[in-house]
Design a protein around this motif. Structure first.
Motif, PDB file in Angstrom:
ATOM      1  N   PRO A  22       0.843  -1.203   0.000  1.00 21.63           N
ATOM      2  CA  PRO A  22       0.000   0.000   0.000  1.00 21.63           C
ATOM      3  C   PRO A  22       0.878   1.252   0.000  1.00 21.63           C
ATOM      4  O   PRO A  22       1.892   1.297   0.704  1.00 21.63           O
ATOM      5  CB  PRO A  22      -0.792  -0.121   1.303  1.00 21.63           C
ATOM      6  CG  PRO A  22      -0.682  -1.556   1.711  1.00 21.63           C
ATOM      7  CD  PRO A  22       0.640  -2.033   1.205  1.00 21.63           C
ATOM      8  N   MET A  23       0.510   2.242  -0.786  1.00 16.51           N
ATOM      9  CA  MET A  23       1.278   3.483  -0.813  1.00 16.51           C
ATOM     10  C   MET A  23       1.279   4.162   0.552  1.00 16.51           C
ATOM     11  O   MET A  23       2.270   4.738   0.991  1.00 16.51           O
ATOM     12  CB  MET A  23       0.699   4.430  -1.869  1.00 16.51           C
ATOM     13  CG  MET A  23       1.385   5.786  -1.956  1.00 16.51           C
ATOM     14  SD  MET A  23       2.991   5.725  -2.755  1.00 16.51           S
ATOM     15  CE  MET A  23       2.513   5.791  -4.483  1.00 16.51           C
ATOM     16  N   THR A  24       0.137   4.074   1.251  1.00 12.47           N
ATOM     17  CA  THR A  24      -0.010   4.662   2.584  1.00 12.47           C
ATOM     18  C   THR A  24      -0.772   3.661   3.454  1.00 12.47           C
ATOM     19  O   THR A  24      -1.188   2.602   2.993  1.00 12.47           O
ATOM     20  CB  THR A  24      -0.804   5.978   2.528  1.00 12.47           C
ATOM     21  OG1 THR A  24      -2.180   5.676   2.208  1.00 12.47           O
ATOM     22  CG2 THR A  24      -0.244   6.938   1.491  1.00 12.47           C
ATOM     23  N   CYS A  25      -0.992   4.036   4.706  1.00 11.61           N
ATOM     24  CA  CYS A  25      -1.804   3.190   5.585  1.00 11.61           C
ATOM     25  C   CYS A  25      -3.296   3.507   5.447  1.00 11.61           C
ATOM     26  O   CYS A  25      -4.127   3.000   6.209  1.00 11.61           O
ATOM     27  CB  CYS A  25      -1.359   3.317   7.034  1.00 11.61           C
ATOM     28  SG  CYS A  25      -1.337   5.013   7.661  1.00 11.61           S
ATOM     29  N   LYS A  26      -3.622   4.316   4.466  1.00 11.98           N
ATOM     30  CA  LYS A  26      -5.023   4.588   4.164  1.00 11.98           C
ATOM     31  C   LYS A  26      -5.704   3.273   3.775  1.00 11.98           C
ATOM     32  O   LYS A  26      -5.203   2.542   2.919  1.00 11.98           O
ATOM     33  CB  LYS A  26      -5.087   5.589   3.004  1.00 11.98           C
ATOM     34  CG  LYS A  26      -6.471   6.050   2.601  1.00 11.98           C
ATOM     35  CD  LYS A  26      -6.339   7.032   1.423  1.00 11.98           C
ATOM     36  CE  LYS A  26      -7.707   7.470   0.910  1.00 11.98           C
ATOM     37  NZ  LYS A  26      -7.567   8.377  -0.261  1.00 11.98           N
ATOM     38  N   PRO A  27      -6.813   2.912   4.419  1.00 13.85           N
ATOM     39  CA  PRO A  27      -7.450   1.619   4.136  1.00 13.85           C
ATOM     40  C   PRO A  27      -7.734   1.383   2.653  1.00 13.85           C
ATOM     41  O   PRO A  27      -7.628   0.255   2.166  1.00 13.85           O
ATOM     42  CB  PRO A  27      -8.738   1.674   4.956  1.00 13.85           C
ATOM     43  CG  PRO A  27      -8.424   2.582   6.094  1.00 13.85           C
ATOM     44  CD  PRO A  27      -7.501   3.621   5.529  1.00 13.85           C
ATOM     45  N   GLU A  28      -8.071   2.441   1.934  1.00 13.15           N
ATOM     46  CA  GLU A  28      -8.348   2.283   0.502  1.00 13.15           C
ATOM     47  C   GLU A  28      -7.093   1.824  -0.262  1.00 13.15           C
ATOM     48  O   GLU A  28      -7.195   1.053  -1.222  1.00 13.15           O
ATOM     49  CB  GLU A  28      -8.877   3.594  -0.090  1.00 13.15           C
ATOM     50  CG  GLU A  28     -10.306   3.934   0.325  1.00 13.15           C
ATOM     51  CD  GLU A  28     -10.396   4.565   1.710  1.00 13.15           C
ATOM     52  OE1 GLU A  28     -11.527   4.885   2.140  1.00 13.15           O
ATOM     53  OE2 GLU A  28      -9.340   4.752   2.370  1.00 13.15           O
ATOM     54  N   ASP A  29      -5.918   2.318   0.169  1.00  8.95           N
ATOM     55  CA  ASP A  29      -4.678   1.881  -0.470  1.00  8.95           C
ATOM     56  C   ASP A  29      -4.385   0.415  -0.146  1.00  8.95           C
ATOM     57  O   ASP A  29      -3.876  -0.333  -0.989  1.00  8.95           O
ATOM     58  CB  ASP A  29      -3.510   2.758  -0.020  1.00  8.95           C
ATOM     59  CG  ASP A  29      -3.508   4.129  -0.690  1.00  8.95           C
ATOM     60  OD1 ASP A  29      -4.379   4.367  -1.551  1.00  8.95           O
ATOM     61  OD2 ASP A  29      -2.643   4.958  -0.346  1.00  8.95           O
TER      62      ASP A  29
END
Length: 491
Positions: A258-265
């Motif tokens: 994931p690019m970030t820890c954003k759930p969508e990523d």
């Protein structure tokens, strides 16, 4: 616990990138025989003739789909450079190349058999001269104690089947493939132990690789279903002919973070990873996973199956998992995220990692991650059958080729592989450096993008005398093999 005593160290090539001799010894034409050279950011082209006789060429995109017009046939144009016609001429240099492999101490050599060299039009005609050619290869390898590892179908097919059957979109091609497979299984049953059915099955698409003209999702997945059935039937056939055969599948494995820890990523990374897990789920676990069936439902894709197809797939799973690893990628929901090149696809750029001169992310730790992900999911023996660095090599005035960058790349990846075995307990049976001898790049059609531990004097304009020169990495890899992976800094 380090690598097993019988660990299979070696190198890997493919017929359409290494063999050459495209019109020698009774061989029929292959789809890649009408794919031109190209370069970084310069797409290769497929040359063809339409039903009304018009001659044309269309670019091959980064996923090698080859958008060839409907009802057209492959066509070789005069005064056009086709890298596969000579490639790096293993057809005439096989004895020299195998001697070099033996000097490096190879335990195995991964190669592919050209389907159209055995069955010139892909159907039921057998070319004995082609069979004898591979007899010579296998006998020479075995003379030096080098185990052949054979890919049955590597990124090409007989052009006749692409032109007249729309390739793997036709159910009939399963039987043609099994005739070819039965022929080589029976011929080489006492010479070859390790087989793989299809190269990088998860990226197979289009006219160049699977003979399909219209590469829409319905056609693509229907063709892949036929490939799944053909592969499963080949596994059954091989075990009947020789119960000691080890028959594997092969995927291009690029883990995505994931690019970030954003759930969508995180969800994007799950979806990206499923693009390869689907193919392993079918061939290793023996069924179509639920997430893929839901994808078919959403996209209105309907796979035509015969009544026993799913049972065949369930019963005839593979013995091991072969995979290529070159890089990792990241997944993001940000449409503005930076992108870079990848192995058969465009990837998101990881800000924490460097890239090669061709834009591929360099991530040695990603190999350990990949090994753990695969083993945790399937608990099957694994075989790293491609790993390497494409780079521009320079011959110094004294004739040496100092490819320290390649040594550094391979060393760091082998260290990660070693950690996966010693610290994580994964079951790994072998490692083959991709392009152990310089070959034509599949994606770009270049010679300038070199992977080998041996330099071949062949260039992008078609010039060169095919002479072989050892690179600095040659002796380094020899020490790696002699020490069974313990000597990595001796260069």
């Amino acid at each position: 616990m380090s690598f097993k005593e019988d660990f299979l160290w070696g190198g890997a090539t493919a017929a359409n990138q290494h063999e050459g001799g495209y019109n020698k010894g009774g061989r029929g034409l292959s789809t890649f025989d009408v794919v031109t050279g190209g370069g970084y950011k310069v797409p290769r082209k497929v040359t063809f003739k339409t039903a009304n006789g018009k001659i044309g060429a269309v670019p091959v995109d980064s996923t090698m789909t080859g958008p060839v017009p409907e009802n057209s046939t492959g066509y070789i144009k005069e005064n056009t450079y086709y890298p596969s016609h000579e490639a790096t001429d293993f057809y005439h240099h096989w004895k020299e190349d195998i001697a070099l492999m033996a000097k490096m101490g190879f335990k195995c050599f991964r190669m592919s058999i050209s389907w159209s060299r055995i069955c010139p039009n892909g159907m039921y005609e057998i070319n004995e001269e082609g069979l004898k050619f591979y007899d010579l290869i296998f006998d020479e390898l075995l003379k030096f104690g080098i185990e052949p590892v054979v890919t049955i179908n590597h990124f090409e097919m007989p052009m006749y089947l692409a032109d007249h059957y729309d390739g793997w979109l036709s159910r009939e091609v399963i039987d043609f493939f099994l005739f070819y497979t039965k022929t080589i299984f029976e011929r080489y049953k006492n010479k070859v132990k390790y087989w793989m059915t299809f190269n990088e099955i998860n990226v197979l698409s289009g006219w160049c690789q699977i003979g399909v003209h219209n590469n829409n999702p319905q056609n693509l997945y229907q063709a892949h279903h036929h490939i799944f059935v053909a592969s499963a039937k080949a596994v059954k056939l091989g075990h009947q002919i020789n119960p000691n055969f080890k028959i594997g599948m092969m995927v291009s494995y690029t883990p995505s973070y994931p690019m970030t820890c954003k759930p969508e990523d995180v969800m994007e990374a799950i979806k990206f990873n499923r693009q390869k897990e689907f193919y392993m789920d079918v061939q290793v676990r023996g069924y179509y996973p639920e997430y893929q069936l839901k994808k078919f439902e959403r996209e209105n894709i309907h796979i035509k199956m015969e009544k026993d197809d799913l049972k065949i797939i369930e019963n005839e799973t593979v013995d091991y998992i072969g995979f290529s690893y070159y890089m990792s990628t990241v997944s993001s929901t940000d449409p503005n995220a930076k992108k870079t090149e990848g192995n058969q696809f465009i990837a998101y750029k990881n800000p924490y990692l460097k890239t090669s001169n061709w834009g591929w992310t360099v991530d040695p730790l990603g190999l350990r991650i990949a090994l753990n992900q695969i083993y945790d999911r399937y608990h099957k023996p694994m075989f790293i059958v491609e790993n390497g660095l494409g780079a521009k090599d320079v011959i110094e005035k004294d004739g040496t080729i100092n490819d320290d960058y390649r040594i550094e790349y391979l060393k760091n990846h082998i260290k990660a592989m070693k950690d996966a075995v010693e610290l994580d307990g994964v079951d790994l049976i072998g490692y083959t450096v991709w392009g152990c001898i310089d070959i034509v790049s599949a994606g770009t059609g270049e010679m300038k993008k070199r992977y080998g531990l041996v330099y071949v004097n062949k260039h992008d304009d078609g010039s060169g005398d095919f002479s072989r020169i050892k690179k600095k990495s040659f002796n380094w890899y020899k020490n790696v093999i002699q020490s069974n992976g313990e000597s990595l800094d001796n260069y």
